[in-house]
Design a protein around this motif. Structure first.
Motif, PDB file in Angstrom:
ATOM      1  N   LEU A 202       0.825  -1.211   0.000  1.00 28.19           N
ATOM      2  CA  LEU A 202       0.000   0.000   0.000  1.00 28.19           C
ATOM      3  C   LEU A 202       0.856   1.257   0.000  1.00 28.19           C
ATOM      4  O   LEU A 202       0.515   2.256  -0.659  1.00 28.19           O
ATOM      5  CB  LEU A 202      -0.933  -0.013   1.214  1.00 28.19           C
ATOM      6  N   MET A 203       1.977   1.236   0.707  1.00 31.62           N
ATOM      7  CA  MET A 203       2.856   2.398   0.705  1.00 31.62           C
ATOM      8  C   MET A 203       3.448   2.625  -0.675  1.00 31.62           C
ATOM      9  O   MET A 203       3.598   3.765  -1.128  1.00 31.62           O
ATOM     10  CB  MET A 203       3.973   2.209   1.733  1.00 31.62           C
ATOM     11  N   ILE A 204       3.786   1.548  -1.373  1.00 33.85           N
ATOM     12  CA  ILE A 204       4.306   1.688  -2.743  1.00 33.85           C
ATOM     13  C   ILE A 204       3.241   2.282  -3.653  1.00 33.85           C
ATOM     14  O   ILE A 204       3.527   3.133  -4.505  1.00 33.85           O
ATOM     15  CB  ILE A 204       4.789   0.321  -3.267  1.00 33.85           C
ATOM     16  N   LEU A 205       1.991   1.872  -3.464  1.00 31.66           N
ATOM     17  CA  LEU A 205       0.907   2.417  -4.285  1.00 31.66           C
ATOM     18  C   LEU A 205       0.698   3.905  -4.010  1.00 31.66           C
ATOM     19  O   LEU A 205       0.321   4.664  -4.906  1.00 31.66           O
ATOM     20  CB  LEU A 205      -0.384   1.642  -4.016  1.00 31.66           C
ATOM     21  N   VAL A 206       0.930   4.325  -2.764  1.00 28.83           N
ATOM     22  CA  VAL A 206       0.803   5.750  -2.441  1.00 28.83           C
ATOM     23  C   VAL A 206       1.924   6.555  -3.093  1.00 28.83           C
ATOM     24  O   VAL A 206       1.698   7.658  -3.610  1.00 28.83           O
ATOM     25  CB  VAL A 206       0.816   5.937  -0.900  1.00 28.83           C
ATOM     26  N   ILE A 207       3.129   6.008  -3.077  1.00 27.90           N
ATOM     27  CA  ILE A 207       4.288   6.727  -3.612  1.00 27.90           C
ATOM     28  C   ILE A 207       4.382   6.619  -5.128  1.00 27.90           C
ATOM     29  O   ILE A 207       5.008   7.458  -5.775  1.00 27.90           O
ATOM     30  CB  ILE A 207       5.577   6.190  -2.942  1.00 27.90           C
ATOM     31  N   ALA A 208       3.754   5.607  -5.718  1.00 30.78           N
ATOM     32  CA  ALA A 208       3.893   5.345  -7.157  1.00 30.78           C
ATOM     33  C   ALA A 208       3.617   6.560  -8.052  1.00 30.78           C
ATOM     34  O   ALA A 208       4.314   6.743  -9.049  1.00 30.78           O
ATOM     35  CB  ALA A 208       2.990   4.172  -7.551  1.00 30.78           C
ATOM     36  N   PRO A 209       2.601   7.395  -7.762  1.00 32.17           N
ATOM     37  CA  PRO A 209       2.374   8.551  -8.646  1.00 32.17           C
ATOM     38  C   PRO A 209       3.575   9.479  -8.770  1.00 32.17           C
ATOM     39  O   PRO A 209       3.693  10.198  -9.773  1.00 32.17           O
ATOM     40  CB  PRO A 209       1.192   9.271  -7.986  1.00 32.17           C
ATOM     41  N   PHE A 210       4.482   9.495  -7.774  1.00 28.33           N
ATOM     42  CA  PHE A 210       5.648  10.358  -7.858  1.00 28.33           C
ATOM     43  C   PHE A 210       6.586   9.945  -8.990  1.00 28.33           C
ATOM     44  O   PHE A 210       7.422  10.733  -9.411  1.00 28.33           O
ATOM     45  CB  PHE A 210       6.428  10.338  -6.537  1.00 28.33           C
ATOM     46  N   PHE A 211       6.458   8.720  -9.468  1.00 27.56           N
ATOM     47  CA  PHE A 211       7.318   8.257 -10.559  1.00 27.56           C
ATOM     48  C   PHE A 211       6.827   8.763 -11.909  1.00 27.56           C
ATOM     49  O   PHE A 211       7.474   8.514 -12.931  1.00 27.56           O
ATOM     50  CB  PHE A 211       7.389   6.729 -10.565  1.00 27.56           C
ATOM     51  N   THR A 212       5.691   9.427 -11.927  1.00 25.82           N
ATOM     52  CA  THR A 212       5.146  10.020 -13.148  1.00 25.82           C
ATOM     53  C   THR A 212       5.220  11.529 -13.052  1.00 25.82           C
ATOM     54  O   THR A 212       5.040  12.102 -11.981  1.00 25.82           O
ATOM     55  CB  THR A 212       3.680   9.573 -13.361  1.00 25.82           C
ATOM     56  N   SER A 213       5.461  12.170 -14.161  1.00 27.29           N
ATOM     57  CA  SER A 213       5.600  13.623 -14.179  1.00 27.29           C
ATOM     58  C   SER A 213       4.329  14.302 -13.680  1.00 27.29           C
ATOM     59  O   SER A 213       3.204  13.853 -13.947  1.00 27.29           O
ATOM     60  CB  SER A 213       5.913  14.097 -15.607  1.00 27.29           C
ATOM     61  N   PHE A 214       4.515  15.379 -12.933  1.00 29.51           N
ATOM     62  CA  PHE A 214       3.390  16.181 -12.431  1.00 29.51           C
ATOM     63  C   PHE A 214       2.522  16.651 -13.590  1.00 29.51           C
ATOM     64  O   PHE A 214       1.288  16.646 -13.509  1.00 29.51           O
ATOM     65  CB  PHE A 214       3.943  17.378 -11.652  1.00 29.51           C
TER      66      PHE A 214
END
Length: 307
Positions: free
Chosen positions: A119-131
């Motif tokens: 779940l923590m990886i899923l929360v952080i995952a959007p940071f790997f995509t450009s804003f």
């Protein structure tokens, strides 16, 4: 007669050795790179920005420091609606992030078990995509012919939101609701991570003790969990509200001309109008306003020693 033994001679007191000058300077040498970084990339640009805000002239004739303080008053008088709109949008997005992020952080901290890391990886995952790409994705999701708008229309939700003034007719894109949704989505991880860190530190035995004292779950949350998680609440709201106030990408891509925030004005003054003094003055006014609001918020929340 038995000879009495003489008492042992006292041992010489150990002399405290003073640390050498070289050792005393070690902490300062360790701080030196950070201090240099702040001076070069924060203090120097801040001073340059301050001098720019006090200049007069044009790009053709050149700008000169004339200590024209009236620029601040003119900028605030002309663009105060954008300031108020930025605070309203950022405050609404921060409240939504707290309402959405707290249950998720609570779930990860206390109920996730072996799924916590996933779940923590899923929360952080959007940071790997450009804003920018994430915001453009929301532009597609909220498009007039999209599934979201069709569902909201079938449920007659857009009729209510149009009456409230957050949408226009049967569309969501280019409305205040779209801008707030974009801000909420993009800054939600900044709320969840501090909340999770604060909740994860709470000793589970406190919940058991509250249960032994016949406290109901809601009472346990109100009396134990939430007060102990206040450092995370304060940190999360600050990390969300401050960047959301100065954001301009969400309003640029998801909003219309009448939903522009102060960040859009600053960006336009710097890159399009080329009115550098006004842009610099707006930046300083925004920074001072955020600093004042944050100071009042921290004092009112009673967490000066926690943030």
């Amino acid at each position: 007669m038995t000879a009495t033994k003489a008492p042992p001679a006292p041992e010489p007191a150990l002399e405290l050795r003073k640390p050498s000058t070289r050792k005393r300077l070690v902490p300062y040498w360790l701080l030196l790179p950070g201090i240099v970084w702040l001076l070069v990339f924060f203090a120097a640009p801040l001073v340059y920005q301050a001098s720019t805000s006090l200049q007069t002239g044009s790009l053709e004739e050149g700008f000169e420091v004339t200590w024209h303080v009236q620029t601040y008053a003119d900028a605030l008088t002309e663009y105060y609606p954008q300031f108020l709109r930025s605070v309203a949008y950022a405050g609404t997005a921060t409240a939504l992030c707290l309402l959405l992020g707290y249950p998720l952080a609570y779930l990860i901290a206390f109920k996730a078990g072996r799924w916590r890391n996933v779940l923590m990886i899923l929360v952080i995952a959007p940071f790997f995509t450009s804003f920018l790409i994430r915001t453009l994705a929301w532009k597609t999701i909220l498009s007039d012919g999209g599934t979201v708008v069709s569902v909201l229309n079938s449920l007659h939700i857009l009729d209510v939101t149009s009456w409230l003034g957050v949408t226009e007719g049967e569309r969501v894109l280019a409305t205040p609701l779209a801008v707030v949704c974009g801000l909420t989505y993009n800054f939600l991880p900044f709320m969840i991570l501090p909340l999770y860190t604060s909740l994860e530190r709470i000793d589970g035995r406190l919940h058991e003790a509250a249960g032994d004292l016949y406290a109901r779950p809601f009472t346990t949350f109100r009396k134990v969990t939430f007060p102990l998680s206040m450092p995370g609440v304060v940190a999360g709201t600050l990390l969300t509200f401050i960047p959301a106030t100065g954001d301009y990408i969400n309003a640029e891509l998801l909003g219309a001309a009448n939903q522009k925030m102060v960040g859009n004005v600053i960006q336009s003054q710097f890159l399009r109008v080329l009115d550098y003094p006004t842009a610099a003055a707006l930046s300083f006014i925004l920074m001072a306003a955020i600093l004042a609001m944050v100071t009042v918020y921290i004092r009112k929340s009673g967490t000066e020693d926690l943030v």
